[in-house]
Structure formats: C-alpha cells, structure tokens
Write a protein that holds these residues in place. Sequence first.
Motif, PDB file in Angstrom:
ATOM      1  N   ILE A 148      -8.609   3.587   0.707  1.00  0.00           N
ATOM      2  CA  ILE A 148      -7.689   2.522   0.260  1.00  0.00           C
ATOM      3  C   ILE A 148      -7.056   1.933   1.508  1.00  0.00           C
ATOM      4  CG2 ILE A 148      -5.625   2.014  -1.101  1.00  0.00           C
ATOM      5  CD1 ILE A 148      -6.469   4.237  -2.977  1.00  0.00           C
ATOM      6  N   THR A 149      -7.307   0.651   1.720  1.00  0.00           N
ATOM      7  CA  THR A 149      -6.966   0.068   3.018  1.00  0.00           C
ATOM      8  C   THR A 149      -5.989  -1.104   2.880  1.00  0.00           C
ATOM      9  OG1 THR A 149      -8.953  -1.320   2.914  1.00  0.00           O
ATOM     10  CG2 THR A 149      -9.145   0.776   4.075  1.00  0.00           C
ATOM     11  N   TRP A 151      -3.953  -4.737   4.692  1.00  0.00           N
ATOM     12  CA  TRP A 151      -4.427  -6.058   5.100  1.00  0.00           C
ATOM     13  C   TRP A 151      -4.274  -6.328   6.587  1.00  0.00           C
ATOM     14  CZ3 TRP A 151       0.042  -7.585   7.165  1.00  0.00           C
ATOM     15  CH2 TRP A 151       1.228  -7.177   6.563  1.00  0.00           C
ATOM     16  N   LYS A 175     -11.431   0.491  -1.744  1.00  0.00           N
ATOM     17  CA  LYS A 175     -10.571  -0.501  -2.407  1.00  0.00           C
ATOM     18  C   LYS A 175      -9.762  -1.171  -1.294  1.00  0.00           C
ATOM     19  CE  LYS A 175      -6.958  -1.553  -3.894  1.00  0.00           C
ATOM     20  NZ  LYS A 175      -6.221  -2.783  -3.420  1.00  0.00           N
ATOM     21  N   SER A 177      -7.354  -4.191   0.516  1.00  0.00           N
ATOM     22  CA  SER A 177      -6.138  -4.866   0.075  1.00  0.00           C
ATOM     23  C   SER A 177      -6.467  -6.206  -0.576  1.00  0.00           C
ATOM     24  CB  SER A 177      -5.218  -5.112   1.264  1.00  0.00           C
ATOM     25  OG  SER A 177      -4.180  -6.006   0.902  1.00  0.00           O
ATOM     26  N   GLU A 178      -5.717  -6.534  -1.600  1.00  0.00           N
ATOM     27  CA  GLU A 178      -5.892  -7.817  -2.286  1.00  0.00           C
ATOM     28  C   GLU A 178      -5.522  -8.994  -1.367  1.00  0.00           C
ATOM     29  OE1 GLU A 178      -3.868  -5.362  -2.869  1.00  0.00           O
ATOM     30  OE2 GLU A 178      -1.861  -6.022  -3.510  1.00  0.00           O
ATOM     31  N   ALA A 207      -5.500  -5.097  -7.031  1.00  0.00           N
ATOM     32  CA  ALA A 207      -4.230  -4.761  -6.397  1.00  0.00           C
ATOM     33  C   ALA A 207      -3.922  -3.281  -6.646  1.00  0.00           C
ATOM     34  CB  ALA A 207      -3.150  -5.684  -6.943  1.00  0.00           C
ATOM     35  N   GLY A 208      -2.636  -2.957  -6.753  1.00  0.00           N
ATOM     36  CA  GLY A 208      -2.235  -1.548  -6.887  1.00  0.00           C
ATOM     37  C   GLY A 208      -2.847  -0.841  -8.082  1.00  0.00           C
ATOM     38  N   GLY A 211      -6.149   0.502  -7.189  1.00  0.00           N
ATOM     39  CA  GLY A 211      -5.955   1.645  -6.287  1.00  0.00           C
ATOM     40  C   GLY A 211      -5.541   2.882  -7.057  1.00  0.00           C
ATOM     41  N   ALA A 212      -4.617   2.690  -8.015  1.00  0.00           N
ATOM     42  CA  ALA A 212      -4.138   3.838  -8.799  1.00  0.00           C
ATOM     43  C   ALA A 212      -5.271   4.403  -9.656  1.00  0.00           C
ATOM     44  CB  ALA A 212      -2.953   3.415  -9.665  1.00  0.00           C
ATOM     45  N   PHE A 225      -5.953   6.947   2.956  1.00  0.00           N
ATOM     46  CA  PHE A 225      -5.104   5.790   2.641  1.00  0.00           C
ATOM     47  C   PHE A 225      -4.377   5.311   3.885  1.00  0.00           C
ATOM     48  CE2 PHE A 225      -0.759   4.384   1.921  1.00  0.00           C
ATOM     49  CZ  PHE A 225      -0.895   3.372   0.988  1.00  0.00           C
ATOM     50  N   GLY A 227      -1.257   2.389   4.487  1.00  0.00           N
ATOM     51  CA  GLY A 227      -0.408   1.399   3.825  1.00  0.00           C
ATOM     52  C   GLY A 227       1.049   1.791   3.969  1.00  0.00           C
ATOM     53  N   SER A 228       1.837   1.404   2.980  1.00  0.00           N
ATOM     54  CA  SER A 228       3.281   1.651   3.060  1.00  0.00           C
ATOM     55  C   SER A 228       3.617   3.089   2.645  1.00  0.00           C
ATOM     56  CB  SER A 228       4.009   0.674   2.135  1.00  0.00           C
ATOM     57  OG  SER A 228       3.610   0.913   0.800  1.00  0.00           O
ATOM     58  N   THR A 231       3.873   3.479  -1.310  1.00  0.00           N
ATOM     59  CA  THR A 231       2.583   3.615  -1.989  1.00  0.00           C
ATOM     60  C   THR A 231       1.898   4.915  -1.571  1.00  0.00           C
ATOM     61  OG1 THR A 231       2.369   1.218  -2.044  1.00  0.00           O
ATOM     62  CG2 THR A 231       0.374   2.478  -2.412  1.00  0.00           C
ATOM     63  N   VAL A 235       0.214   7.950  -3.771  1.00  0.00           N
ATOM     64  CA  VAL A 235      -1.183   8.392  -3.620  1.00  0.00           C
ATOM     65  C   VAL A 235      -1.231   9.904  -3.348  1.00  0.00           C
ATOM     66  CG1 VAL A 235      -3.266   8.130  -2.208  1.00  0.00           C
ATOM     67  CG2 VAL A 235      -1.969   6.102  -2.890  1.00  0.00           C
TER      68      VAL A 235
HETATM   69  P1  ADP Z   1       1.605  -3.454   1.418  1.00  0.00           P
HETATM   70  O1  ADP Z   1       2.888  -3.480   0.624  1.00  0.00           O
HETATM   71  O2  ADP Z   1       1.845  -3.542   2.845  1.00  0.00           O
HETATM   72  O3  ADP Z   1       0.540  -4.361   0.873  1.00  0.00           O
HETATM   73  P2  ADP Z   1       0.687  -1.072   0.126  1.00  0.00           P
HETATM   74  O4  ADP Z   1       0.965   0.296   0.568  1.00  0.00           O
HETATM   75  O5  ADP Z   1       1.315  -1.537  -1.133  1.00  0.00           O
HETATM   76  O6  ADP Z   1       1.050  -1.984   1.342  1.00  0.00           O
HETATM   77  O7  ADP Z   1      -0.869  -1.324   0.019  1.00  0.00           O
HETATM   78  C1  ADP Z   1      -1.851  -0.623   0.731  1.00  0.00           C
HETATM   79  C2  ADP Z   1      -3.061  -0.473  -0.164  1.00  0.00           C
HETATM   80  O8  ADP Z   1      -2.717   0.364  -1.268  1.00  0.00           O
HETATM   81  C3  ADP Z   1      -3.578  -1.774  -0.761  1.00  0.00           C
HETATM   82  O9  ADP Z   1      -4.991  -1.732  -0.830  1.00  0.00           O
HETATM   83  C4  ADP Z   1      -2.959  -1.759  -2.145  1.00  0.00           C
HETATM   84  O10 ADP Z   1      -3.640  -2.553  -3.092  1.00  0.00           O
HETATM   85  C5  ADP Z   1      -3.057  -0.290  -2.492  1.00  0.00           C
HETATM   86  N1  ADP Z   1      -2.128   0.172  -3.537  1.00  0.00           N
HETATM   87  C6  ADP Z   1      -0.973  -0.402  -3.948  1.00  0.00           C
HETATM   88  N2  ADP Z   1      -0.401   0.343  -4.913  1.00  0.00           N
HETATM   89  C7  ADP Z   1      -1.197   1.422  -5.120  1.00  0.00           C
HETATM   90  C8  ADP Z   1      -1.147   2.583  -5.974  1.00  0.00           C
HETATM   91  N3  ADP Z   1      -0.146   2.795  -6.815  1.00  0.00           N
HETATM   92  N4  ADP Z   1      -2.156   3.484  -5.874  1.00  0.00           N
HETATM   93  C9  ADP Z   1      -3.160   3.326  -5.009  1.00  0.00           C
HETATM   94  N5  ADP Z   1      -3.269   2.259  -4.192  1.00  0.00           N
HETATM   95  C10 ADP Z   1      -2.305   1.313  -4.227  1.00  0.00           C
END
Ligand code: ADP
Length: 479
Positions: A148-149, A151, A175, A177-178, A207-208, A211-212, A225, A227-228, A231, A235
């Motif tokens: 899960i990557t 952007w 998966k 990023s959108e 989107a999320g 990923g979920a 993974f 990301g933030s 999130t 995960v």
């Molecule tokens: P940002 O807010 O910087 O976009 P995120 O951590 O939300 O960072 O997103 C990183 C990746 O995790 C994206 O590919 C996003 O779609 C995905 N993502 C967002 N929510 C979830 C979730 N609940 N479970 C798994 N993947 C997720």
Amino acid sequence: MTETIRLAHHVGGRAVDGAMTFSQASPSNPDDLVVEGPEADAALVAEAVANARSAVDALDQVGIEARADALSRIGRTLLANADRLALLATRETGKTINDAKGEVVRAARTFDFFAGEALRNIGERFASTRPGAMVEVDYAPVGVVAAITPWNFPFAIPAWKIAPAIAFGNAVVWKPSEIASASADAFRAILAEAGLPVGTVEMLLGAGGAGAALTGADGVDAISFTGSVATGNRVVRAAAEKGVRAQMEMGGVNGLIILDDANLDVAVDCAINGAYFNAGQRCTATSRIIITDGIADRFIAAFIERAKALKIGDPRDPQTQIGSLAAFKQKTLIASQVEQAEAAGFKPLIGGSADARPHAFFAPTLFDNAAPASLLGQEEIFGPVAGIFRVRDFEEAMTVLNNNRYGLSSSICTRSLVHAEQFKRRARTGMRMVNMPTAGADYHAPFGGVGISSFGPREQGRAARTFYTTLHTTYQLAV
Ligand code: ADP
C-alpha cells in the motif's frame, strides 16, 4: 483542453473496469489533466490474492536467474521510459520534472540492485552443538505481499517494495494512492511486460476503502505500507488481527541541528533542501531547524535570501525547483496547520497564510522562535513549512531534537568531531545525517525510523530480505 485518464484495475493479466469513484485533478494546473479510477471491493481483492498465490508457486518454478533477468529488464525499461513516466507524475502530482526523472532513475536502480539480490539469497550451514547433527538456515518467500503506497514518490516507493518482493520469490497485490494512480498504472504496464508469471503484481485501485479491504483479506501473508501515522496504525491493527507480518513507514518531524561552528553555506543548503524541496512532501523533510544563538541570525538572513530566489512554478519547466503540493486537499490541510500556528502567536518570516498562491501551490514558510511543545515542534506538516528553534548550546539542541514521538531522520551541521559523534550516539532517529540534509537516502542502504515513525523490519538495501523472506532453521542428523 483537459485530458481525462480513466483507469482500470489489473487482475489476472486483464483490465477490470468499474464505476469511477475517485478523481485527481492536476494540482499545478487543474485544466491540464484529470485522472479517474474505480474502487476495488472485497470480491476483487479475493480474486487478486488468489492470482498472486498461484504466482508465488510459478515464481518458484521460474527460478532465481529468470527472476533476476526480469528485474534487470524492468530497470532498463524504466530508464528507457523515464521522460514519459516523469512527465505523467509531474502533471498528476505537481512534483518537478527533474525530481520526477530522478525518482524514475532511482526506481530503475532499485530493480538493478534487487536483480543481484535475487542471486544472493544465501543461507548458512553449520555444526549443531549435538554431535553428528547439522544446522541449516534458509530464507524462503513469505508468499502474498500487500503493498500500500502513498503519492509522494509514485515510482520509488513502489519500486522498493515490489523489487525485493519479486527477488525473494513473492507476489504482490499493490494498492497505489488514489492521488498517483495514473503514474502507478504506467509503472504497472512496464512490470507486466517483464515476462513474469501472471499474478506476480496485481494492481487494485481506489482510496482508503480499497486499502482496508486488502489489509483485511484472507490469504495475504505480509503487508508493506508507507503513508501517514493515522492510516498506518489502522493497517497495523488489521495485520495484528490476521496474524500477518507488517512493515510500516510513516511520517517524521525531522530536526536539523545547526551549531555555531557549522559551515554556513552547507547549513543553508541542507535546510533549504530538507525543508522545501519536493514542496516539503518527504517523510524525511526538515521541519525543525534547531540552531544555536551564535549563528542563528546570520543563518536566517542567508536562508531567507536563498528561499526567495527559489524558482517556484510550473513543475514541467526544467528550471523550476519547487512545484505545487500534490493535491488540493493537501493544500487545505497544510493551510489549516499554518493558520493554527499563526493563531498560537508564531510569526512567519516568509510565506504563511497571507501569501496566497494559485491552485495547490503553497509558499515556502519559515516560522521564527518556534516552541518545542507547540504544533510546530510536535506535529508533522507535510508541506514546505519549517520552524526555527533557538537554543543555547549542543545539549539543549539534543534535548529539543529528541523531544518528539516521531523518530525518522535527523541531521547536524557542525565541524566538531565531538559533537558529530555525540549526535550519532544520542539522536533518537533511525536515519542520522552529518552535514547532509535530513532527506535523501541511498537505494542500497537500509531505511527506516524509530518511535511512531516506523514499525517492523527495515526497507531497502540488504536489510530488505528480513521482511520479504521467512527464515527457517533446520536440524539434521544423518543416521
Ligand atoms: P495521505 O493522507 O498522505 O494520502 P494515507 O496514509 O491516508 O496518506 O495513505 C497512504 C495509502 O494508504 C494510500 O494508498 C491510501 O489510499 C491508503 N489507505 C488510506 N486509508 C486506508 C485504510 N484504512 N487501510 C488501508 N489503506 C488505506
């Protein structure tokens, strides 16, 4: 005329269409490009995971030499297509064309590196303490890896997950990023031409929710993974519930210490690069400039002069040094954090909320006299925003540096061997830099943090094997 790209999932070697659920307008020029894509549901996730499972067996049959060849081929194809891929990422995410090209080259080198690693997955054999018996240690594939990557590096980050996965015999359900799905899809097309078994890299969009669905799916053996933190924590919990191995790379509130004896030019270079390049959208970006009193005013004057000379604008122009943020929602988020800091009494020396820019552009911003306990000292601001934290001496600098729950990267600018050495021993971060920016890591060295920045084994370099393999210990007595 706005170009619209409509994407599909790619599962089992074919495109799978769906209703368009997300869209990303070019953040530097929304009239240029709109990317739309569908959201994967649980049924499609199950299909992708099943295909990936078959591919794990096929990759074993293929063997390490053919896998190494395929990885090399991917590296070469990425290089041959660097201009096209970079331009797409630039239009889709606002990063400068030079940064985007550099990233494609880095992705290519990552594939080259792991082509070699595929051939170097070497175990051990040694004598047991029990007479006559031998011990063997080997490293087998984990199986199906969910990647899960984010952007901010649409090629480099997927590359440093997908390349080691394949090198060590795993298949990947990816998966992206959108916000960077068109770049991801162009990368996928190159992966698909490498001659690897069908199902080696399955791509699900969304989107999320997508990923979920992937992190909760049966049959996934490991989740990588980036990301933030918010999130990533979700995960990790999903992985723990399934008993699945997890590797998380999340944010940082990275500190750059500048001592009185620093080379001023080097310090300014490090700070400008760390704070503002990639519009501050690197998890290793510098957000805290922790500086001793004797150099602070000279540094600030030189930093502001450099910041004002930065070429900010159309990311497609090779002269541009800083493009836009990656999305309009990111601009809203960064602006609200900057407004909060201003409302708390911190004053921007440059930039700030008064410096309005078009589209998703955000002005490089520097706050003076930032407080360690404030939002500027504690929270990640994923944009071109940094604070000056004035300190008396090295000891106070180390206290401020380590006063943060994150722990990804830190740096010190000094010509003192003693302080550089003390910094290396005491900085509570996974990455440490001396007279170099907090951001900018090599592809052949391990990468990762401590604290809430990271979870699980390190990514990149030879350390990547730990996550992408299962270690077996076998005892054998020949009788
Ligand atoms: P940002 O807010 O910087 O976009 P995120 O951590 O939300 O960072 O997103 C990183 C990746 O995790 C994206 O590919 C996003 O779609 C995905 N993502 C967002 N929510 C979830 C979730 N609940 N479970 C798994 N993947 C997720």
